[in-house]
Design a protein around this motif. Sequence first.
Motif, PDB file in Angstrom:
ATOM      1  N   HIS A 145     -13.583   3.122  -7.151  1.00 54.45           N
ATOM      2  CA  HIS A 145     -14.556   2.677  -8.159  1.00 54.45           C
ATOM      3  C   HIS A 145     -13.891   2.527  -9.527  1.00 54.45           C
ATOM      4  N   THR A 146     -12.939   3.423  -9.823  1.00 57.82           N
ATOM      5  CA  THR A 146     -12.227   3.328 -11.110  1.00 57.82           C
ATOM      6  C   THR A 146     -11.375   2.056 -11.152  1.00 57.82           C
ATOM      7  N   ALA A 147     -10.715   1.760 -10.039  1.00 60.07           N
ATOM      8  CA  ALA A 147      -9.892   0.535  -9.981  1.00 60.07           C
ATOM      9  C   ALA A 147     -10.777  -0.706 -10.111  1.00 60.07           C
ATOM     10  N   LEU A 148     -11.915  -0.678  -9.434  1.00 59.34           N
ATOM     11  CA  LEU A 148     -12.848  -1.817  -9.522  1.00 59.34           C
ATOM     12  C   LEU A 148     -13.354  -2.000 -10.946  1.00 59.34           C
ATOM     13  N   ALA A 149     -13.700  -0.877 -11.595  1.00 59.08           N
ATOM     14  CA  ALA A 149     -14.158  -0.954 -12.989  1.00 59.08           C
ATOM     15  C   ALA A 149     -13.059  -1.567 -13.852  1.00 59.08           C
ATOM     16  N   GLY A 150     -11.819  -1.203 -13.586  1.00 61.76           N
ATOM     17  CA  GLY A 150     -10.687  -1.784 -14.323  1.00 61.76           C
ATOM     18  C   GLY A 150     -10.631  -3.290 -14.135  1.00 61.76           C
ATOM     19  N   GLN A 151     -10.816  -3.721 -12.903  1.00 65.41           N
ATOM     20  CA  GLN A 151     -10.806  -5.165 -12.634  1.00 65.41           C
ATOM     21  C   GLN A 151     -11.949  -5.857 -13.393  1.00 65.41           C
ATOM     22  N   TYR A 152     -13.130  -5.262 -13.356  1.00 65.06           N
ATOM     23  CA  TYR A 152     -14.277  -5.886 -14.037  1.00 65.06           C
ATOM     24  C   TYR A 152     -14.115  -5.860 -15.562  1.00 65.06           C
ATOM     25  N   LEU A 153     -13.339  -4.888 -16.063  1.00 64.28           N
ATOM     26  CA  LEU A 153     -13.062  -4.845 -17.511  1.00 64.28           C
ATOM     27  C   LEU A 153     -12.021  -5.892 -17.926  1.00 64.28           C
ATOM     28  N   GLY A 154     -11.417  -6.536 -16.948  1.00 63.88           N
ATOM     29  CA  GLY A 154     -10.460  -7.593 -17.277  1.00 63.88           C
ATOM     30  C   GLY A 154      -9.003  -7.169 -17.233  1.00 63.88           C
ATOM     31  N   LYS A 155      -8.734  -5.971 -16.700  1.00 64.35           N
ATOM     32  CA  LYS A 155      -7.323  -5.571 -16.556  1.00 64.35           C
ATOM     33  C   LYS A 155      -6.643  -6.545 -15.593  1.00 64.35           C
TER      34      LYS A 155
ATOM     35  N   ILE B 223      -3.695  10.258 -10.560  1.00 65.67           N
ATOM     36  CA  ILE B 223      -4.149  10.869  -9.305  1.00 65.67           C
ATOM     37  C   ILE B 223      -3.361  12.163  -9.105  1.00 65.67           C
ATOM     38  N   ASP B 224      -4.019  13.162  -8.591  1.00 65.39           N
ATOM     39  CA  ASP B 224      -3.383  14.482  -8.456  1.00 65.39           C
ATOM     40  C   ASP B 224      -2.154  14.430  -7.545  1.00 65.39           C
ATOM     41  N   GLY B 225      -1.007  14.788  -8.118  1.00 66.43           N
ATOM     42  CA  GLY B 225       0.239  14.776  -7.351  1.00 66.43           C
ATOM     43  C   GLY B 225       0.745  16.179  -7.043  1.00 66.43           C
TER      44      GLY B 225
ATOM     45  N   PRO C 233      -6.449  14.616 -13.491  1.00 66.94           N
ATOM     46  CA  PRO C 233      -6.258  13.550 -12.510  1.00 66.94           C
ATOM     47  C   PRO C 233      -7.409  13.522 -11.512  1.00 66.94           C
ATOM     48  N   ILE C 234      -7.587  12.408 -10.833  1.00 72.66           N
ATOM     49  CA  ILE C 234      -8.602  12.344  -9.770  1.00 72.66           C
ATOM     50  C   ILE C 234      -7.978  12.942  -8.500  1.00 72.66           C
ATOM     51  N   PRO C 235      -8.695  13.841  -7.815  1.00 75.75           N
ATOM     52  CA  PRO C 235      -8.125  14.418  -6.584  1.00 75.75           C
ATOM     53  C   PRO C 235      -7.830  13.331  -5.535  1.00 75.75           C
ATOM     54  N   GLN C 236      -6.770  13.561  -4.759  1.00 72.28           N
ATOM     55  CA  GLN C 236      -6.378  12.550  -3.759  1.00 72.28           C
ATOM     56  C   GLN C 236      -7.475  12.315  -2.727  1.00 72.28           C
ATOM     57  N   ASN C 237      -8.285  13.359  -2.469  1.00 77.47           N
ATOM     58  CA  ASN C 237      -9.308  13.161  -1.426  1.00 77.47           C
ATOM     59  C   ASN C 237     -10.562  12.449  -1.934  1.00 77.47           C
ATOM     60  N   ASP C 238     -10.602  12.174  -3.227  1.00 75.93           N
ATOM     61  CA  ASP C 238     -11.775  11.464  -3.760  1.00 75.93           C
ATOM     62  C   ASP C 238     -11.474   9.964  -3.849  1.00 75.93           C
TER      63      ASP C 238
ATOM     64  N   CYS D 209      -3.608  -5.669 -14.020  1.00 77.00           N
ATOM     65  CA  CYS D 209      -2.924  -4.859 -13.003  1.00 77.00           C
ATOM     66  C   CYS D 209      -3.627  -3.510 -12.933  1.00 77.00           C
ATOM     67  N   ILE D 210      -3.505  -2.877 -11.785  1.00 75.75           N
ATOM     68  CA  ILE D 210      -3.946  -1.478 -11.669  1.00 75.75           C
ATOM     69  C   ILE D 210      -2.719  -0.655 -11.290  1.00 75.75           C
ATOM     70  N   TYR D 211      -2.545   0.467 -12.021  1.00 82.12           N
ATOM     71  CA  TYR D 211      -1.389   1.342 -11.796  1.00 82.12           C
ATOM     72  C   TYR D 211      -1.907   2.666 -11.235  1.00 82.12           C
ATOM     73  N   LEU D 212      -1.560   2.957  -9.981  1.00 79.38           N
ATOM     74  CA  LEU D 212      -1.920   4.238  -9.356  1.00 79.38           C
ATOM     75  C   LEU D 212      -0.770   5.200  -9.587  1.00 79.38           C
ATOM     76  N   GLU D 213      -1.015   6.240 -10.359  1.00 79.62           N
ATOM     77  CA  GLU D 213       0.050   7.118 -10.866  1.00 79.62           C
ATOM     78  C   GLU D 213      -0.145   8.562 -10.409  1.00 79.62           C
ATOM     79  N   ALA D 214       0.819   9.088  -9.645  1.00 77.25           N
ATOM     80  CA  ALA D 214       0.744  10.507  -9.277  1.00 77.25           C
ATOM     81  C   ALA D 214       1.412  11.377 -10.340  1.00 77.25           C
ATOM     82  N   GLY D 215       2.066  10.742 -11.316  1.00 80.60           N
ATOM     83  CA  GLY D 215       2.744  11.479 -12.396  1.00 80.60           C
ATOM     84  C   GLY D 215       4.219  11.619 -12.113  1.00 80.60           C
ATOM     85  N   SER D 216       5.005  11.561 -13.172  1.00 76.76           N
ATOM     86  CA  SER D 216       6.458  11.634 -13.009  1.00 76.76           C
ATOM     87  C   SER D 216       6.858  12.976 -12.401  1.00 76.76           C
ATOM     88  N   GLY D 217       7.649  12.910 -11.342  1.00 78.16           N
ATOM     89  CA  GLY D 217       8.099  14.130 -10.678  1.00 78.16           C
ATOM     90  C   GLY D 217       7.029  14.759  -9.797  1.00 78.16           C
ATOM     91  N   ALA D 218       5.992  14.002  -9.469  1.00 85.71           N
ATOM     92  CA  ALA D 218       4.912  14.537  -8.618  1.00 85.71           C
ATOM     93  C   ALA D 218       5.473  15.075  -7.307  1.00 85.71           C
TER      94      ALA D 218
END
Length: 236
Positions: A159-169, A132-134, A148-153, A171-180
């Motif tokens: 939808h990306t997190a949901l797709a991850g869940q349906y793919l069998g992940k 996610i855009d940091g 990255p996906i913009p924070q306002n989207d 955990c979901i990791y929301l990452e703004a990037g190191s030093g964001a």
Amino acid sequence: MNLYQDIHTAQVQGKSLLAILIDPDKFVAEYAFAKAYLEKTPSQTTHFLVGGSSDASQHIEAVVRILKELSALPVILFPGDYTQITPEADGILFLSLLSGRNPEYLIGQQVKGASHIQKSNLEVIPTGYILIDGDKETAVQRVSNTLPIPQNDITSIVHTALAGQYLGKKCIYLEAGSGAKTPVSLPIIKAVREAIDLPLIVGGGIRSQKTMQHAYEAGATMVVIGTAFEEDRWDT
Ligand code: 1GP
């Protein structure tokens, strides 16, 4: 040790987990350095993550080994690429960069790493990784050559997190990037928390106890902090 079971139990029971991210490039695998580093981490630390976006493969085994010697906390690999897989750790976040459209980080690196994992006793935690855009071009963005996906989207992020869940992940990791500059916003954490049932890991740009606490309140199961301890800038 059952790493995922413990993370899942924390989520169900509303307990907060704190992982300190150790970048092998910025960590000296010597006792004095490692001891001093561990002493400045908060007492509520529950995990160490080890990995980085640069070529740290030479060094990573020594880093994991010294962490295991100096601490009883679980050490989980957070590999920037498959060369960072070492059997010395307890587990691995088996990441797939779901926010990007670069097949190398969706499945390529995973195929390259599979036989290394098979030969180890690492516990594999399949993790949907969402960048996610940091407000800063981060190493993940540069190395993976993805946007990255913009924070306002928030819709796309959910939808990306949901797709991850349906793919069998698991955990979901929301990452703004190191030093964001800007950590993942609280409305994003809340929206993803409401949409999925999985443990939620949140990291990137968190530099204070207050920001960390807000992330937990919004629904983060585990907060990851790296740069603030690397740079001795943790704000209590
Ligand atoms: C990076 O989420 C982690 O992958 C931690 O980020 O270094 O900004 O704490 P920071």
